[in-house]
Design an enzyme around this catalytic site. Structure first.
Site, PDB file in Angstrom:
ATOM      1  N   LYS A 188      15.731 -28.826 -17.578  1.00 29.95           N
ATOM      2  CA  LYS A 188      16.363 -28.239 -18.779  1.00 29.95           C
ATOM      3  C   LYS A 188      16.023 -29.146 -19.952  1.00 29.95           C
ATOM      4  CE  LYS A 188      19.450 -28.051 -21.426  1.00 29.95           C
ATOM      5  NZ  LYS A 188      19.214 -28.223 -22.871  1.00 29.95           N
ATOM      6  N   GLU A 206      21.050 -42.257 -17.880  1.00 29.46           N
ATOM      7  CA  GLU A 206      20.487 -43.239 -18.829  1.00 29.46           C
ATOM      8  C   GLU A 206      21.033 -42.865 -20.198  1.00 29.46           C
ATOM      9  OE1 GLU A 206      18.965 -44.650 -21.590  1.00 29.46           O
ATOM     10  OE2 GLU A 206      16.954 -43.868 -21.172  1.00 29.46           O
ATOM     11  N   CYS A 218      16.419 -44.945 -26.900  1.00 31.14           N
ATOM     12  CA  CYS A 218      17.562 -45.485 -26.125  1.00 31.14           C
ATOM     13  C   CYS A 218      17.521 -47.000 -26.136  1.00 31.14           C
ATOM     14  CB  CYS A 218      17.496 -45.026 -24.678  1.00 31.14           C
ATOM     15  SG  CYS A 218      17.286 -43.272 -24.505  1.00 31.14           S
ATOM     16  N   GLU A 220      26.107 -47.226 -31.033  1.00 26.37           N
ATOM     17  CA  GLU A 220      24.705 -46.795 -31.040  1.00 26.37           C
ATOM     18  C   GLU A 220      24.510 -45.819 -32.203  1.00 26.37           C
ATOM     19  OE1 GLU A 220      23.176 -44.214 -27.893  1.00 26.37           O
ATOM     20  OE2 GLU A 220      21.381 -45.472 -27.842  1.00 26.37           O
TER      21      GLU A 220
HETATM   22  P1  ADP Z   1      22.363 -34.766 -28.531  1.00 21.82           P
HETATM   23  O1  ADP Z   1      23.785 -34.510 -28.894  1.00 21.82           O
HETATM   24  O2  ADP Z   1      21.743 -35.829 -29.321  1.00 21.82           O
HETATM   25  O3  ADP Z   1      21.502 -33.540 -28.419  1.00 21.82           O
HETATM   26  P2  ADP Z   1      22.941 -34.930 -25.742  1.00 21.82           P
HETATM   27  O4  ADP Z   1      23.164 -36.115 -24.900  1.00 21.82           O
HETATM   28  O5  ADP Z   1      24.107 -34.043 -25.975  1.00 21.82           O
HETATM   29  O6  ADP Z   1      22.358 -35.447 -27.089  1.00 21.82           O
HETATM   30  O7  ADP Z   1      21.735 -34.058 -25.186  1.00 21.82           O
HETATM   31  C1  ADP Z   1      20.814 -34.464 -24.214  1.00 21.82           C
HETATM   32  C2  ADP Z   1      20.559 -33.294 -23.282  1.00 21.82           C
HETATM   33  O8  ADP Z   1      21.795 -32.914 -22.692  1.00 21.82           O
HETATM   34  C3  ADP Z   1      20.004 -32.037 -23.948  1.00 21.82           C
HETATM   35  O9  ADP Z   1      19.085 -31.393 -23.072  1.00 21.82           O
HETATM   36  C4  ADP Z   1      21.250 -31.176 -24.114  1.00 21.82           C
HETATM   37  O10 ADP Z   1      20.955 -29.797 -24.160  1.00 21.82           O
HETATM   38  C5  ADP Z   1      21.999 -31.511 -22.851  1.00 21.82           C
HETATM   39  N1  ADP Z   1      23.445 -31.269 -22.928  1.00 21.82           N
HETATM   40  C6  ADP Z   1      24.252 -31.330 -24.019  1.00 21.82           C
HETATM   41  N2  ADP Z   1      25.523 -31.015 -23.695  1.00 21.82           N
HETATM   42  C7  ADP Z   1      25.542 -30.742 -22.358  1.00 21.82           C
HETATM   43  C8  ADP Z   1      26.548 -30.354 -21.419  1.00 21.82           C
HETATM   44  N3  ADP Z   1      27.821 -30.159 -21.790  1.00 21.82           N
HETATM   45  N4  ADP Z   1      26.189 -30.168 -20.140  1.00 21.82           N
HETATM   46  C9  ADP Z   1      24.914 -30.366 -19.748  1.00 21.82           C
HETATM   47  N5  ADP Z   1      23.910 -30.695 -20.578  1.00 21.82           N
HETATM   48  C10 ADP Z   1      24.206 -30.901 -21.873  1.00 21.82           C
END
Ligand code: ADP
Length: 481
Positions: free
Chosen positions: A177, A252, A286, A383
């Site tokens: 994903k 991570e 990161c 961060e």
């Molecule tokens: P940002 O907010 O900077 O996009 P995230 O850590 O939320 O950083 O996003 C990293 C990844 O996690 C992306 O692929 C995002 O679509 C996914 N993501 C965000 N929220 C969720 C969630 N509730 N469950 C699973 N995956 C998520």
């Protein structure tokens, strides 16, 4: 504008077939705010289909493939990535706003991961264990099964390479994903994987929203291992969802990584690393070196030289290959501006000049260097994920260690000193997953195990270590008298 593509970016790849979803999302170029294309907005039904396709692959051709053949598929994929470096670079530049040179380095790193894990696939083996008389005992390294990979937008190619590459090498079937802000290189990777001869369903790619497709994947009972790179908040959600199914998770989650400069350091060697490890990818790394700890006797010199470097950096649209491009989205820009409100009373000693002709709709933010900053100030603790670094003076080695270890994170640290004994002491004392002595490798090092402690997460990716994480150990005890 997007170049012509060998795949339709609005589709998902499930079980070897490109399929449409019920809905799509716009994908924006952060350099100018233009819409590049529509991408799939995968739903729970798409996630179900992808997990089922991955399980079928395990039950059929992929599950029966030898480690040698899996390795060959990955090696061919690495070769195809290299042959398509130009297109992958262009896609990442447009999609993430990553300057061309940095995007190209990521494409080459992706090829490297495929080569490394292609070569390693048939070199991971179990052991025989001396046991009671009349027994033969051995261990088998086996795939977890279906692995879910939730990838962020900052280094899509590198993170896909390190997690999907290692998972495929061990014979897992992957559901990937990618982030909603950046998924074109994931789709191109899937296209190339088909060409490299991976059986249908070994790799499935389902772009979509985190809260929808990401959450559906994380809580899916058919997923046997999850790998996530991203924010602490989302990592916590994913670990909680995984706990419901009692499956292992590799997290991570970033950091507040320090580089520590002692008075006996070779400053000429250190300077480019001090600055570039903070500003690379506009600070959206990161392992960005967002805190620079400087021993008092060289503080003024290092601060002045870093300020000079900030003034000399060039900001611009990613396609013009500047030093610093935009942030990935205006959402990230707004988030960073809110965090920087806490910096109002701090001394800002350098700002990179913003060209007057930057596209108005681009997600640009001015790089800033602050110092001296108290170690417990929010800017030195949180961060930021942007082109901002803080300088923190210190007097003694013990004080440097205390400050370096004084955040909730522990991902990477760099130490600059001529003293071998001090290098060894700090390598032990720093609470991080990686320590660099007289160098600093933000993001690099395909061969080097990488991961954090504390709120930086747990589990290790990269290097051989990742192959253990993406497999499970079975003990076979045979009694034969
Ligand atoms: P940002 O907010 O900077 O996009 P995230 O850590 O939320 O950083 O996003 C990293 C990844 O996690 C992306 O692929 C995002 O679509 C996914 N993501 C965000 N929220 C969720 C969630 N509730 N469950 C699973 N995956 C998520």
């Amino acid at each position: 504008m997007l170049p012509s593509l060998p795949f339709d970016p609005s589709l998902v790849l499930i079980g070897g077939s490109w399929r449409s979803t019920t809905d799509t999302l716009p994908l924006v170029n952060p350099s100018d705010g233009s819409t590049l294309c529509q991408i799939a907005r995968s739903t729970e039904a798409d996630v179900d289909a992808a997990v089922a396709a991955a399980q079928s692959a395990l039950d059929e051709a992929w599950g029966r493939m030898s480690a040698l053949e899996r390795g060959r598929c990955l090696t061919r994929l690495g070769q195809l990535v290299l042959e398509h470096t130009d297109l992958l670079t262009t896609l990442e530049t447009l999609d993430v706003g990553k300057p061309v040179t940095q995007a190209r380095a990521d494409a080459i790193a992706l090829a490297r991961y495929c080569e490394f894990y292609g070569g390693a696939a048939d070199k991971v083996h179990g052991e025989t264990i001396p046991y009671l008389d009349g027994y033969t005992v051995y261990t088998l390294r086996e795939p977890h099964g279906v692995t879910g990979h939730i990838v962020p937008w900052n280094y899509p190619m590198q993170i896909i390479g390190r997690s999907v590459g290692a998972a495929l090498a061990m014979g897992n079937a992957c559901v990937l994903k990618p982030a909603e802000d950046a998924c074109l290189t994931a789709l191109m990777f899937a296209h190339l994987a088909k060409e490299a001869g991976f059986p249908d369903g070994a790799l499935n790619v389902i772009p979509g929203l985190g809260a929808q497709a990401g959450a559906a994947l994380a809580r899916h009972p058919g997923v046997h291992h999850l790998s996530f790179t991203g924010s602490v908040q989302t990592g916590r959600i994913i670990q909680t969802l995984a706990a419901e199914n009692v499956v292992p998770v590799t997290l991570e989650l970033g950091g507040k990584s320090p580089q520590i400069v002692f008075e006996d350091a070779d400053l000429d060697a250190a300077l480019p690393f001090l600055v570039n490890a903070g500003l690379q990818n506009a600070g959206q790394t990161c392992s960005a070196a967002s805190r620079i700890l400087i021993q008092r006797g060289v503080y003024d010199t290092v601060a002045a030289r870093m300020a000079e470097a900030y003034h000399a950096k060039r900001i611009g649209p990613a396609e013009s290959d500047p030093d610093i491009g935009p942030l990935v989205s205006t959402k990230q820009k707004m988030r960073l501006e809110t965090l920087l409100a806490a910096a109002q009373n701090l001394p800002c000693i350098a700002e990179t000049p913003m060209p007057a002709d930057l596209p108005r709709e681009g997600a640009y933010i001015q790089p800033r260097l602050y110092g001296p900053v108290p170690p417990d100030h929010p800017l030195a603790q949180d961060e930021l994920f942007g082109p901002v670094q803080v300088l923190i003076p210190f007097d003694t080695e013990d004080e440097a260690i205390q400050i370096a270890n004084g955040t909730i994170y522990g991902l990477v640290a760099g130490v600059w000193t001529d003293s071998g004994a001090r290098q060894m002491r700090l390598a032990k004392a720093l609470k991080t997953g990686q320590v660099f002595l007289n160098n600093y490798g933000a993001g690099g090092g395909v061969e080097l195990p990488f991961g954090g402690i504390g709120k930086s997460g747990h589990g290790r990716e990269k290097g051989f270590e990742a192959l253990y994480g993406f497999s499970t150990l079975k003990t076979v005890a045979a009694k034969h008298g």
